[in-house]
Design an enzyme around this catalytic site. Structure first.
Site: not given
Ligand code: GCO
Length: 456
Positions: A74, A118, A163, A296, A298, A353
């Site tokens: 990606r 992006h 995002e 995405n 985390y 992500e």
């Molecule tokens: C985001 C973006 C990425 C970042 C990643 C880590 O989520 O902010 O898509 O470009 O680098 O998530 O923060």
């Protein structure tokens, strides 16, 4: 835990974070170049002017994807490479760069997944009002057409926005990302409307140019984890994850309800002024069929049912593991995120992500040991496998990131890569996690079952 045989394993990057060469090949200036030139905006004055120098080293990076056994990659397209001022004819040299990259990937059997935005907006459009300009949705559609005409014979999977929560809120509300604006919420809602319209025009352009292509979007996968399996806690977590709060752009329904349903459903509207005002005509453009949802993810808060069932966030414990960025390690977000999102929107899901920043360096033995990344990814993928076992149609996983790269306002402080990059020399060193992830890919996830103490 058993991943389907056609599950797609890959890694992700974005244009501004890795390409560099910001003034080559006729590329125009972007708002991130502008922001990097703003004193005090970026950690230690770092910038993306060279970054990983991927613009020149793309073939080496494609080889590294081969070494990983990645089935997909990606990446994003820099709008100012395609149209230096954001409008008008395409810049051939810019298109040619992505043409070479796509060919390099396909020659190695790697499927390209392309994101159109992006965050690197052409500076010329920023001076015209950026995402607040009523012309920008159609301009984004025209940019999409240029890209689709060039790459559409080979690229089948597309994402319009990455995002939008960040590009609009962090960039134009909080002012901590480019362009550094601090605009009031009424204006942010106008920008959100324009982003939604631009997604519509972009989808129409892709579908017109590329029959059979798949179009998705990758919002922040704002996720909540229920504190227990009780029906009350699960309901509270869903309520927290899906309800749109006033003065917030983070919740997924704000972006996805109008796209997928053609309206904001009652259950997410706690305050009618919290969402962009969309006319019937707007909704006609925005409400386009979406083929997949990119998430995405985390981290996530843990939510329990508080008084009267109201969602209450559990306090963090001093023992909760943290990444180098001090983000909470919350593996169950990769179970609940896909599960709740799929329940609501019914779309196939990709994790577009997931990853962590870690304090990695090249050891005296020339190796980069990053056991935290391995443990983190093992835990998260195990939870993703559980979602798959529960019948959630998860089609793929892209680790963020292939390379250490320019982490926006944090500059090069945070290292997210499976591959270490020495930013002075450009030297790439695959980390221990790269070799570990290669085994995960080669075994289609079976290696995740191994006893952690016996690994590597
Ligand atoms: C985001 C973006 C990425 C970042 C990643 C880590 O989520 O902010 O898509 O470009 O680098 O998530 O923060």
């Amino acid at each position: 835990m058993s991943f389907p045989s056609d599950f797609v394993w890959g890694a992700a990057t974005s244009s501004y974070q890795i390409e560099g060469a910001v003034h080559e090949g006729g590329r125009g200036d972007s708002i991130w170049d502008l922001f990097c030139r703003t004193p005090g905006a970026i950690y230690k004055g770092h910038n993306g002017f060279v970054a990983c120098d991927h613009y020149h080293r793309y073939a080496e990076d494609a080889d590294l994807l081969t070494g990983l056994g990645a089935q997909a990659y990606r990446f994003s397209i820099a709008w100012p490479r395609i149209q230096p001022t954001g409008v008008g004819p395409a810049n051939q040299a810019g298109l040619d760069f992505y043409d070479r990259l796509v060919d390099a990937l396909l020659a190695r059997g790697i499927d390209p997944y392309v994101t159109l935005y992006h965050w690197d907006l052409p500076t010329a459009l920023h001076y015209e009002g950026g995402w607040a300009n009523p012309d920008i949705p159609q301009q984004f559609g025209e940019y999409t057409t240029h890209v689709a005409k060039k790459l559409g014979d080979r690229v089948k999977n597309w994402m319009t926005h990455n995002e939008p929560q960040c590009s609009i809120y962090l960039g134009c509300g909080a002012g901590v990302h480019a362009p550094g604006w601090k605009r009031p919420f009424e204006e942010l809602r106008v920008m959100a409307r324009n982003v939604l319209l631009s997604h519509g025009y972009s989808t129409l352009a892709l579908k017109a140019e590329i029959p059979g292509c798949k179009v998705g979007m990758a919002p922040v996968g704002q996720t909540c984890i229920p504190a227990s399996r009780s029906a009350e806690d699960i309901a509270a977590a869903k309520h927290q994850m899906l309800g749109i709060r006033p003065d917030s752009l983070w919740e997924m329904p704000l972006w996805l309800d109008p796209i997928v349903f053609g309206e904001y459903r009652e259950d997410v509207l706690r305050d009618p002024v919290a969402v962009p005002h969309l006319s019937e005509a707007d909704l006609k453009v925005i409400h386009q069929p979406m083929d997949f949802l990119g998430l995405n993810i985390y981290s996530a808060p843990i939510i329990k049912a508080g008084e009267g069932g109201k969602p209450a966030t559990l306090d963090d414990s001093i023992d909760d593991p943290l990444t180098a960025f001090r983000w909470l390690v919350r593996p169950e977000s990769l179970y609940w995120g896909p599960k709740i999102s799929h329940e609501r929107y019914g779309l196939p899901i990709y994790i577009t992500e997931n990853g962590l920043s870690n304090v990695d360096w090249v050891g005296l033995d020339g190796k980069v040991q990053d056991p935290q990344r391995i443990d983190f990814t093992r835990r998260y993928l195990t939870e993703l496998g559980r979602a798959v076992d529960d019948g959630v149609p998860v089609e793929g996983y892209f680790h963020w990131s292939l390379l250490d790269n320019f982490e926006w306002a944090e500059g090069y402080k945070e290292r997210f890569g499976l591959i270490h990059v020495d930013f002075t020399t450009g030297t790439r060193t695959p980390k221990q996690s790269y070799h570990w992830y290669r085994e995960v890919i080669a075994s289609n996830g079976e290696s995740l079952r191994a006893d952690p103490s016996t690994v590597v």
